[in-house]
Design an enzyme around this catalytic site. Structure first.
Site, PDB file in Angstrom:
ATOM      1  N   ASP A   1      -2.511 -12.094  -8.950  1.00  0.00           N
ATOM      2  CA  ASP A   1      -3.570 -12.792  -9.681  1.00  0.00           C
ATOM      3  C   ASP A   1      -4.896 -12.051  -9.677  1.00  0.00           C
ATOM      4  O   ASP A   1      -5.734 -12.282 -10.555  1.00  0.00           O
ATOM      5  CB  ASP A   1      -3.731 -14.230  -9.188  1.00  0.00           C
ATOM      6  CG  ASP A   1      -4.187 -14.346  -7.747  1.00  0.00           C
ATOM      7  OD1 ASP A   1      -3.890 -13.439  -6.954  1.00  0.00           O
ATOM      8  OD2 ASP A   1      -4.827 -15.364  -7.411  1.00  0.00           O
TER       9      ASP A   1
ATOM     10  N   GLU B   1       5.509  -3.028  -4.391  1.00  0.00           N
ATOM     11  CA  GLU B   1       4.383  -2.085  -4.452  1.00  0.00           C
ATOM     12  C   GLU B   1       4.682  -0.766  -3.755  1.00  0.00           C
ATOM     13  O   GLU B   1       4.184   0.290  -4.171  1.00  0.00           O
ATOM     14  CB  GLU B   1       3.144  -2.738  -3.836  1.00  0.00           C
ATOM     15  CG  GLU B   1       2.617  -3.943  -4.592  1.00  0.00           C
ATOM     16  CD  GLU B   1       3.261  -5.255  -4.171  1.00  0.00           C
ATOM     17  OE1 GLU B   1       2.828  -6.308  -4.671  1.00  0.00           O
ATOM     18  OE2 GLU B   1       4.216  -5.220  -3.339  1.00  0.00           O
TER      19      GLU B   1
ATOM     20  N   HIS C   1      -6.854 -16.734  -0.516  1.00  0.00           N
ATOM     21  CA  HIS C   1      -5.520 -16.186  -0.249  1.00  0.00           C
ATOM     22  C   HIS C   1      -5.530 -14.654  -0.323  1.00  0.00           C
ATOM     23  O   HIS C   1      -6.340 -14.053  -1.002  1.00  0.00           O
ATOM     24  CB  HIS C   1      -4.490 -16.758  -1.222  1.00  0.00           C
ATOM     25  CG  HIS C   1      -4.762 -16.465  -2.665  1.00  0.00           C
ATOM     26  ND1 HIS C   1      -5.735 -17.117  -3.399  1.00  0.00           N
ATOM     27  CD2 HIS C   1      -4.196 -15.575  -3.521  1.00  0.00           C
ATOM     28  CE1 HIS C   1      -5.747 -16.657  -4.628  1.00  0.00           C
ATOM     29  NE2 HIS C   1      -4.822 -15.711  -4.739  1.00  0.00           N
ATOM     30  N   HIS C   2      -4.609 -14.062   0.380  1.00  0.00           N
ATOM     31  CA  HIS C   2      -4.443 -12.606   0.491  1.00  0.00           C
ATOM     32  C   HIS C   2      -5.555 -11.947   1.310  1.00  0.00           C
ATOM     33  O   HIS C   2      -5.688 -10.718   1.283  1.00  0.00           O
ATOM     34  CB  HIS C   2      -4.354 -11.915  -0.877  1.00  0.00           C
ATOM     35  CG  HIS C   2      -3.187 -12.342  -1.718  1.00  0.00           C
ATOM     36  ND1 HIS C   2      -2.063 -12.932  -1.192  1.00  0.00           N
ATOM     37  CD2 HIS C   2      -2.976 -12.254  -3.064  1.00  0.00           C
ATOM     38  CE1 HIS C   2      -1.202 -13.197  -2.182  1.00  0.00           C
ATOM     39  NE2 HIS C   2      -1.735 -12.805  -3.320  1.00  0.00           N
TER      40      HIS C   2
ATOM     41  N   GLY D   1       8.461  12.354   5.064  1.00  0.00           N
ATOM     42  CA  GLY D   1       9.834  11.999   5.399  1.00  0.00           C
ATOM     43  C   GLY D   1      10.119  10.512   5.422  1.00  0.00           C
ATOM     44  O   GLY D   1      10.820  10.026   6.309  1.00  0.00           O
TER      45      GLY D   1
ATOM     46  N   ASP E   1      23.455   7.077   1.578  1.00  0.00           N
ATOM     47  CA  ASP E   1      23.691   5.646   1.443  1.00  0.00           C
ATOM     48  C   ASP E   1      22.663   4.813   2.214  1.00  0.00           C
ATOM     49  O   ASP E   1      22.199   3.777   1.731  1.00  0.00           O
ATOM     50  CB  ASP E   1      25.116   5.284   1.871  1.00  0.00           C
ATOM     51  CG  ASP E   1      25.518   5.868   3.225  1.00  0.00           C
ATOM     52  OD1 ASP E   1      24.717   6.610   3.836  1.00  0.00           O
ATOM     53  OD2 ASP E   1      26.652   5.599   3.670  1.00  0.00           O
TER      54      ASP E   1
ATOM     55  N   ASN F   1      28.370   8.393   3.459  1.00  0.00           N
ATOM     56  CA  ASN F   1      28.973   8.882   4.713  1.00  0.00           C
ATOM     57  C   ASN F   1      28.791   7.864   5.830  1.00  0.00           C
ATOM     58  O   ASN F   1      28.702   8.211   7.000  1.00  0.00           O
ATOM     59  CB  ASN F   1      28.433  10.259   5.105  1.00  0.00           C
ATOM     60  CG  ASN F   1      26.918  10.324   5.070  1.00  0.00           C
ATOM     61  OD1 ASN F   1      26.243   9.297   4.959  1.00  0.00           O
ATOM     62  ND2 ASN F   1      26.382  11.520   5.161  1.00  0.00           N
TER      63      ASN F   1
ATOM     64  N   GLY G   1      26.450   5.517   6.877  1.00  0.00           N
ATOM     65  CA  GLY G   1      25.339   5.295   7.794  1.00  0.00           C
ATOM     66  C   GLY G   1      24.328   6.415   7.825  1.00  0.00           C
ATOM     67  O   GLY G   1      24.304   7.298   6.973  1.00  0.00           O
TER      68      GLY G   1
ATOM     69  N   GLU H   1      20.260  10.634  11.586  1.00  0.00           N
ATOM     70  CA  GLU H   1      19.886  10.081  12.884  1.00  0.00           C
ATOM     71  C   GLU H   1      21.020  10.268  13.898  1.00  0.00           C
ATOM     72  O   GLU H   1      20.768  10.544  15.075  1.00  0.00           O
ATOM     73  CB  GLU H   1      19.545   8.593  12.746  1.00  0.00           C
ATOM     74  CG  GLU H   1      18.566   8.261  11.623  1.00  0.00           C
ATOM     75  CD  GLU H   1      17.218   8.934  11.777  1.00  0.00           C
ATOM     76  OE1 GLU H   1      16.948   9.574  12.813  1.00  0.00           O
ATOM     77  OE2 GLU H   1      16.407   8.831  10.839  1.00  0.00           O
TER      78      GLU H   1
END
Length: 573
Positions: free
Chosen positions: A46, A69, A132-133, A426, A453, A480, A482, A486
């Site tokens: 708004d 956003e 608000h916000h 990254g 993925d 693959n 997952g 990591e």
């Protein structure tokens, strides 16, 4: 990447000559069109709806509504990497804070993005009303102070200061190649101000011919007697417009050329001296020798970080290095402040034309990814060999951080090709919205995204925005099972590196793609080849290819870098 004081703080409004009066919104939108911006990304709220009315009515501008956003900021980042600038619009507080991660990535990687926040009316903010916000504490400056940390300039616009502040902030963006932030209150949108009396000028800093001569004289001494010269380019070379000047430099003499992963795409990878990406000790032997054994190494807009140097395993010393950075140059340990990179590159090209460098070993041999051996199951090596063979001339290869990014480093780009990745910041999930941006920024270039993925699941909803606005990238989803990157660093079997099993080929239809969209699954090299051949036959349709790979299969470069990250993070210490 700090500003001069005049870039940061508000300035007194300079009286303008009499000229036609326009709204503040039109003033800002005129300036954005001058920057070759044709699309604004964002989400309505708004506090920005009045401004969005002006956006949708403005000639030559199109509104692109994203699903959130953060994705708008990512899309703007991708757009700006091809167009030179981009803009997004959010609402106050909740909207702008959703976008701030994407803006921070643009700051880290020097991408010019204008973040416009629609905020409550001036009197509401001045009274500190608990609307608000807000944080309900009467302080309307919280979020602007947050943005000040990740932008090169920002301003709170008023009816009195808008022309001067818009111009100041946009000049800073163009000068520093970084994001900026504008707070636009609802009551300021339609305030009348004098129209611009000409294009936005961004004067170059005054050059010192004597300083440039001294710098080039030092360069000439370093080059004297050198037999091997190598150029190593990074992302600042791309951001500061060195693509053309570097092409001329490489044509001036038989020098070799390499890139940091952050600078992939800035050099012509079909040129005879190109040897690939340099990543410190884990580089390909050819690239490592070209960089580390050179008699003279020219670093062009190539700041070091752990991710581009193999965990700071690079080996080059100042004594044989010419380093070019924004606003400064160095030869050995002598630093010359105030030299533009383009001037330095142009001067070096002239010096190299006057040398008699011999052709180094391997000069003229095309850089190529090794052939993939036939195999019953699709692997990373098959994937990247196939993607490299598929890329059309002038296409944009977008590679998500992780297995995709490091696999892409060994894929030679075609003639006039472009590359988009985010190795320094990254932020996973960045590339799918960024591909929306690249496809809109350069509709004459096919955008080809390779994304894991796990990353896709963060921002998959923007497939719907792609179909809504009719863009037609090729999206290769590396399934693959997952977070492979990591797992390679830590927790190979840990549950926190697992993700939900999705039906990836069902996503285009679920997100509104029409019957012409292509969604196929490939588990073998032959199936992948067929899928890419189908993509080549459907250039005007979105194509999603689910490439199913072994869970622990990773590019060699990523595996080596992951080991260094694990040691750097001191797991188990």
């Amino acid at each position: 990447m700090s500003d001069t004081p005049s870039d940061i703080g508000p300035q007194a409004t300079t009286p303008l000559a009499a000229s036609p009066r326009i709204t503040v919104a039109d003033y800002l939108l005129r300036r954005l069109r001058e920057l070759d911006i044709e699309h604004l990304f964002g989400v309505p709220g708004d506090y920005n709806l009045g401004f969005l009315d002006q956006v949708t009515d403005f000639p030559g501008l199109s509104w692109v509504g994203t699903c959130n956003e953060l994705d708008a900021a990512y899309a703007a980042d991708g757009y700006a990497r091809l167009r030179g600038a981009a803009a997004l619009v959010t609402t106050f507080g909740v909207g702008e804070l959703s976008a701030v991660n994407g803006v921070a990535g643009a700051y880290a990687e020097r991408v010019p993005v204008v973040a416009v926040t629609g905020m409550p009316a001036t009197e509401v903010a001045a009274a500190g009303r608990p609307v608000h916000h807000t944080l309900m504490d009467g302080d309307y400056g919280h979020f602007g102070r947050m943005f000040a940390e990740v932008t090169v300039a920002r301003a709170d616009l008023t009816a009195e200061n808008a022309p001067a502040e818009i111009d100041r902030v946009l000049r800073a963006m163009r000068r520093h190649r970084g994001p900026v932030h504008l707070n636009l209150p609802t009551d300021v949108v339609l305030a009348r101000v004098p129209a611009p009396d000409g294009p936005l000028a961004v004067p170059d800093g005054p050059g010192d011919p004597g300083l440039l001569r001294d710098f080039l004289a030092s360069c000439a001494r370093m080059l004297d007697g050198a037999r091997d010269v190598t150029v190593l380019a990074g992302h600042e070379a791309e951001r500061f417009g060195l693509r053309g000047p570097l092409r001329d430099l490489l044509a001036a003499a038989p020098v070799r050329a390499a890139v940091f992963s952050s600078g992939k795409g800035v050099l012509d990878e079909t040129a005879p001296g190109f040897v690939g990406a340099y990543t410190g000790e884990i580089s390909d032997k050819r690239a490592r020798a070209a960089v580390e054994d050179a008699d003279c190494l020219i670093l062009a807009g190539a700041p070091v970080s752990d991710s581009v140097t193999g965990g700071f395993s690079h080996h080059f010393t100042p004594e044989r290095t010419i380093e070019l950075r924004p606003g400064r140059a160095a030869v050995g340990r002598a630093v010359y402040e105030g030299i533009a990179m383009a001037d330095a590159v142009g001067g070096l090209a002239g010096l190299l034309r006057d040398t008699e460098l011999p052709e180094p070993d391997g000069y003229g041999e095309p850089f190529a990814y090794p052939d993939a051996a036939p195999d019953a199951r699709l692997t990373q090596r098959h994937l990247w060999s196939a993607v490299g063979a598929f890329l059309p001339e002038g296409s944009v290869l977008v590679a998500e951080q992780g297995t995709a990014f490091y696999g892409a480093q060994e894929v030679p780009l075609p003639a006039d090709g472009r590359f988009v990745g985010q190795p320094l910041w990254g932020s996973i999930g960045y590339t799918l919205p960024a591909t929306l941006g690249t496809a809109l920024a350069a509709p004459d270039r096919r955008s080809v995204l390779v994304i894991g993925d796990g990353s896709l699941q963060l921002t998959a909803q923007e497939l719907g925005t792609m179909t809504r606005y009719g863009v037609a990238p090729v999206v290769v989803v590396v399934n693959n099972d997952g977070y492979t990157v990591e797992r390679a660093i830590h927790g190979a079997t840990a549950a926190y590196n697992d993700i939900a099993a999705w039906d990836y080929t069902a996503l285009p239809a679920a997100f509104g793609a029409g019957p012409g969209a292509v969604a196929v699954r490939a588990e073998t090299p032959a199936e992948l080849a067929d899928a890419l051949a189908l993509a080549a036959r459907t250039p005007d349709e979105l194509v999603l290819i689910e490439a199913v790979l072994p869970r622990d299969d990773a590019p060699e470069l990523l595996t080596a870098l992951a080991q260094r990250f694990a040691a750097q993070n001191a797991y188990g210490a």
